[in-house]
Write an enzyme that holds these catalytic residues in place. Structure first.
Site, PDB file in Angstrom:
ATOM      1  N   GLU A 177       0.827  -1.214   0.000  1.00  0.00           N
ATOM      2  CA  GLU A 177       0.000   0.000   0.000  1.00  0.00           C
ATOM      3  C   GLU A 177       0.862   1.265   0.000  1.00  0.00           C
ATOM      4  O   GLU A 177       0.371   2.353   0.254  1.00  0.00           O
ATOM      5  CB  GLU A 177      -0.970  -0.003   1.187  1.00  0.00           C
ATOM      6  CG  GLU A 177      -2.076  -1.037   1.022  1.00  0.00           C
ATOM      7  CD  GLU A 177      -3.103  -1.012   2.134  1.00  0.00           C
ATOM      8  OE1 GLU A 177      -4.270  -1.341   1.853  1.00  0.00           O
ATOM      9  OE2 GLU A 177      -2.753  -0.680   3.286  1.00  0.00           O
ATOM     10  N   ASP A 232      -2.945  -9.421   8.134  1.00  0.00           N
ATOM     11  CA  ASP A 232      -2.040  -8.509   8.849  1.00  0.00           C
ATOM     12  C   ASP A 232      -1.651  -9.080  10.203  1.00  0.00           C
ATOM     13  O   ASP A 232      -0.505  -8.928  10.649  1.00  0.00           O
ATOM     14  CB  ASP A 232      -2.709  -7.139   9.034  1.00  0.00           C
ATOM     15  CG  ASP A 232      -3.058  -6.494   7.706  1.00  0.00           C
ATOM     16  OD1 ASP A 232      -2.366  -6.773   6.707  1.00  0.00           O
ATOM     17  OD2 ASP A 232      -4.031  -5.718   7.663  1.00  0.00           O
TER      18      ASP A 232
HETATM   19  O1  RIB Z   1      -5.613  -5.745   5.506  1.00  0.00           O
HETATM   20  C1  RIB Z   1      -6.676  -4.975   5.990  1.00  0.00           C
HETATM   21  C2  RIB Z   1      -6.477  -3.537   5.640  1.00  0.00           C
HETATM   22  O2  RIB Z   1      -6.514  -3.407   4.253  1.00  0.00           O
HETATM   23  C3  RIB Z   1      -7.561  -2.629   6.161  1.00  0.00           C
HETATM   24  O3  RIB Z   1      -7.264  -2.125   7.435  1.00  0.00           O
HETATM   25  C4  RIB Z   1      -7.682  -1.565   5.115  1.00  0.00           C
HETATM   26  O4  RIB Z   1      -7.092  -0.369   5.493  1.00  0.00           O
HETATM   27  C5  RIB Z   1      -7.016  -2.164   3.880  1.00  0.00           C
HETATM   28  O5  RIB Z   1      -5.973  -1.419   3.452  1.00  0.00           O
END
Ligand code: RIB
Length: 307
Positions: free
Chosen positions: A136, A248
């Site tokens: 990201e 995550d």
């Molecule tokens: O992996 C989950 C995350 O992906 C979310 O918190 C959201 O922000 C997205 O980017």
């Protein structure tokens, strides 16, 4: 030992919908919730709750969301001295979740796209540092960061999420490539490799890049293929509320476990336990387990076995 996360910070807007929208369709939810998110920030929190010392490098907008999100990371004990600002708004994600826990996410990268490898001082890297990267923030900056970290002797974990085009050198410069089955398929296609199923793709990617490839498989756990050994770990049997943030949780706890000196099979087991626990709570952060919970539930899952 330190986990250094070079990554994204998002404001998450969560909408519980009866069903996910199709193209061109409007689906309304009774309300929405604003929650902290962003893959990098979630991974940093997961690592911190697992007991790691965590430093974060990222960017927020000059807006109210950014301020709240930065304070939230600091409240987890994370060093946020590396969180800079940008004229772009703070990154955001609009997340629709249906009653079965399936989700659809629209992300606006905003300030995350101003994250620069040059923000990370050389002194922050070295053999005592585990560097965590995800997709990201700009892939080119990730590539610079991975090359620098590798040269400095750091352990480097790269979460190829969300799957997007990225420089091939990035994959070769990371020691651990962590991705889900869809991302593994996307990467195999991107690399023009014929493998599509998770296990053959993981073997092929590990051979191609000479690193450890971990593919998460949802309720089936995960596999890890390294040049020296291959492992399979199962998953805890849990009631899934929503899977947002499960990847995550896995990544952050995997990083924290390796960072504190655990071996690959033991780190896989703690990461898998964390991923399952994360699915039992709504949103990306609430379900991230603290260390004591990981310790308590780890033995419910059979140890990783060789593939
Ligand atoms: O992996 C989950 C995350 O992906 C979310 O918190 C959201 O922000 C997205 O980017």
């Amino acid at each position: 030992m330190t986990v250094l996360v070079f990554g994204s910070i998002n404001a998450d807007f969560i909408l519980a919908v009866d069903r996910l929208p199709g193209p061109g369709e409007t689906v309304v939810a009774p309300t929405y919730r604003f929650l902290p998110g962003g893959k990098g920030a979630n991974q940093a929190v997961a690592a911190a709750r697992a007991g790691a010392k965590v430093k974060f490098f990222g960017r927020i907008g000059e807006d109210a969301f950014g301020k709240v999100l930065r304070e939230g990371l600091a409240a987890e004990g994370i060093d946020v001295g590396g969180v800079g600002s940008s004229r772009e708004p703070t990154g955001a994600a609009f997340i629709a979740i249906d009653p079965a826990g399936e989700n659809q996410i629209l992300g606006a990268l905003g300030a995350n796209y101003a994250v620069r490898a040059a923000d990370v001082p050389e002194a922050a890297l070295g053999p005592g540092t585990t560097v965590v990267l995800e997709m990201e923030v700009p892939p080119g900056e990730n590539a610079i960061m991975a090359a620098r970290a590798r040269k400095a002797g750091s352990r480097v974990l790269f979460n190829f999420a969300p799957a997007m085009p990225a420089p091939p050198s990035l994959f070769a410069d990371v020691g651990f490539l962590v991705l889900n089955e869809h991302e593994a398929e996307a990467l195999a296609k991107q690399m023009q490799m014929p493998e599509r199923d998770p296990e053959p793709a993981a073997w092929a990617l590990s051979r191609r890049f000479g690193n450890t490839v971990v593919v998460t498989l949802g309720a089936d756990g995960a596999i890890a293929i390294s040049p020296e050994a291959a492992w399979r770990i199962g998953a805890l049997d849990v009631t899934v509320l929503d899977t947002v943030g499960a990847g995550d949780a896995f990544l952050g706890v995997f990083a924290a476990s390796l960072d504190e000196g655990r071996d690959l099979p033991s780190s896989l087991r703690r990461a898998s336990v964390a991923g399952a626990i994360a699915c039992t709570m709504s949103g990306a952060r609430d379900g991230l387990p603290i260390r004591a919970l990981l310790d308590a539930r780890e033995n419910e899952l059979a140890a990783a076995r060789p593939l």
